[in-house]
Design a protein around this motif. Structure first.
Motif, PDB file in Angstrom:
ATOM      1  N   UNK A  72       0.866  -1.179   0.000  1.00  0.00           N
ATOM      2  CA  UNK A  72       0.000   0.000   0.000  1.00  0.00           C
ATOM      3  C   UNK A  72       0.905   1.231   0.000  1.00  0.00           C
ATOM      4  N   UNK A  73       1.514   1.546  -1.133  1.00  0.00           N
ATOM      5  CA  UNK A  73       2.557   2.582  -1.147  1.00  0.00           C
ATOM      6  C   UNK A  73       1.985   3.967  -0.952  1.00  0.00           C
ATOM      7  N   UNK A  74       2.811   4.837  -0.358  1.00  0.00           N
ATOM      8  CA  UNK A  74       2.414   6.236  -0.232  1.00  0.00           C
ATOM      9  C   UNK A  74       2.547   6.973  -1.554  1.00  0.00           C
ATOM     10  N   UNK A  75       3.314   6.404  -2.493  1.00  0.00           N
ATOM     11  CA  UNK A  75       3.420   6.945  -3.849  1.00  0.00           C
ATOM     12  C   UNK A  75       3.314   5.779  -4.826  1.00  0.00           C
ATOM     13  N   UNK A  76       2.365   5.786  -5.765  1.00  0.00           N
ATOM     14  CA  UNK A  76       2.159   4.634  -6.658  1.00  0.00           C
ATOM     15  C   UNK A  76       3.406   4.205  -7.421  1.00  0.00           C
ATOM     16  N   UNK A  77       4.256   5.174  -7.781  1.00  0.00           N
ATOM     17  CA  UNK A  77       5.439   4.816  -8.560  1.00  0.00           C
ATOM     18  C   UNK A  77       6.372   3.886  -7.802  1.00  0.00           C
ATOM     19  N   UNK A  78       6.291   3.911  -6.455  1.00  0.00           N
ATOM     20  CA  UNK A  78       7.161   3.059  -5.640  1.00  0.00           C
ATOM     21  C   UNK A  78       6.903   1.589  -5.956  1.00  0.00           C
ATOM     22  N   UNK A  79       5.641   1.191  -5.977  1.00  0.00           N
ATOM     23  CA  UNK A  79       5.304  -0.203  -6.255  1.00  0.00           C
ATOM     24  C   UNK A  79       5.580  -0.553  -7.713  1.00  0.00           C
TER      25      UNK A  79
END
Length: 402
Positions: free
Chosen positions: A259-266
């Motif tokens: 459940x990333x705080x920034x979508x690009x992380x995942x």
């Protein structure tokens, strides 16, 4: 005079794992408020919320009690502190500094690169704290679904002297620093049995130190590796060591953001999943809330806790600090916490099924893997400048620190 981290293992230390703000903030605030001589605080983020105000109160109490208090915040991570928040500290005698504050252009902050990302506290040269936890309300559970999962350690013993020298060198004027170093303050006495290294990353003298210690530990691994890291897109050499460890039979497990705080992380981490899984690496996604931790363990003794993610910003650009710990008891405690996290709050990512597009998927993984070999070199091409530390005066004006 440049800051120097520890270059050798130091014995006689004690480490206590602190999970999330609920464990971390009460310990830190009590230690700061009770300081007798001095306090050093470095942090990427300090917000004017209930946690920031808790730190504010502790700093005021220390300063009013006669301790010399130094605070260094990052200019990008802590950009909007109210004037009265800072002014009340400065008026009480706190030396409040801002790392590379930068200037806004049309309201936009452009100073994203080469940030001071460390989170360190040293009290009276005897007690230290280090980890990934910032001073903001999103590090406690009552913040809600976006509250972060994170870790830090309380440090006692001789390694605190290395942390102390480092934070002094980071902020003190050269003349004052030389005077202090000539005085040779006493090294804290042994407090336990843990060996330790204080390891930093900067853009001049210690550009790869943290990554290098990860690689050394992975090469030596014989039984297990568990890495919990929020922002995961490591370089070629680190990925290669993870794959090699898994292929020789080591149980390699990664805990990453589900459940990333920034979508690009995942998205970025997902590009590596297939390449790692084909070597036997197990990937777990933490799904309860955003993961912000930066911890790892290898076999039954080695562990690390700190501020460094395993991504290009932390490994090639930002200023970071970790402790590397060699202690069976601490390793067991961290292993128990991470195992519970995997068991109760994570889902294991299954390898993607083979399809008629298998060739394209393998090609994508191959390209990503080999392009990563060059990101340390690319980092050198990015905008570079000499960062400035500015000290805030009683009238609210900033001036370059001596």
């Amino acid at each position: 005079m440049k800051p120097r981290p520890s270059a050798r293992w130091v014995g006689g230390n004690q480490f206590r794992l602190l999970e999330n703000g609920e464990e971390y903030f009460p310990c830190v605030f009590e230690a700061i408020a009770g300081a007798r001589r001095e306090v050093f605080v470095e942090t990427f983020i300090l917000f004017d919320d209930k946690i920031g105000r808790g730190l504010h109160a502790a700093l005021l109490q220390a300063a009013q009690g006669g301790a010399q208090v130094h605070v260094l915040v990052d200019g990008f991570g802590s950009p909007d502190l109210p004037e009265d928040f800072v002014a009340s500290l400065v008026q009480a005698g706190v030396r409040f500094r801002v790392f590379d504050p930068g200037r806004r252009l049309f309201g936009q902050r452009l100073n994203l690169l080469r940030r001071m990302h460390r989170k360190i506290v040293v009290v009276d040269g005897e007690l230290g704290f280090i980890g990934g936890i910032n001073y903001s309300a999103d590090h406690v559970a009552d913040f809600g679904p976006e509250a972060k999962q994170d870790y830090a350690v309380e440090v006692r013993g001789p390694i605190v002297a290395h942390m102390h020298r480092f934070v002094q060198a980071a902020v003190l004027p050269r003349a004052e620093l030389r005077q202090r170093l000539r005085a040779a303050p006493p090294v804290p006495p042994p407090a336990g049995e843990a060996g330790a290294l204080f390891v930093t990353r900067d853009n001049r003298h210690h550009t790869t130190d943290i990554e290098r210690h990860y690689r050394i530990a992975l090469r030596a691994a014989r039984e297990r590796v568990v890495i919990a890291n929020a922002y995961f897109f490591p370089g070629y050499r680190l990925v290669r060591e993870m794959r090699r460890a898994a292929r020789r039979g080591v149980q390699v497990a990664l805990i990453l953001q589900g459940q990333p705080d920034m979508p690009i992380v995942k998205t970025a981490a997902g590009l590596l999943y297939d390449h790692l899984q084909r070597a036997g690496v197990r990937i777990h996604e933490y799904c309860e809330r955003p993961l912000h931790g930066k911890v790892a363990l290898v076999d039954g003794e080695w562990a690390t806790v700190g501020s460094s993610n395993l991504d290009p910003l932390s490994l090639s650009l930002n200023l970071e600090a970790n402790v590397v710990i060699r202690d069976a008891r601490f390793n067991a405690t961290l292993h128990e916490r991470l195992s519970r996290l995997m068991r109760e709050s994570c889902k294991q990512v299954e390898p993607a099924p083979r399809t008629r597009w298998e060739g394209l998927r393998l090609l994508r993984g191959y390209c990503v893997y080999h392009l990563m070999r060059w990101f340390p070199a690319w980092a050198g091409w990015l905008p570079r400048h000499a960062p400035v530390i500015e000290i805030v005066e009683a009238d609210g004006l900033h001036k370059p620190a001596a």
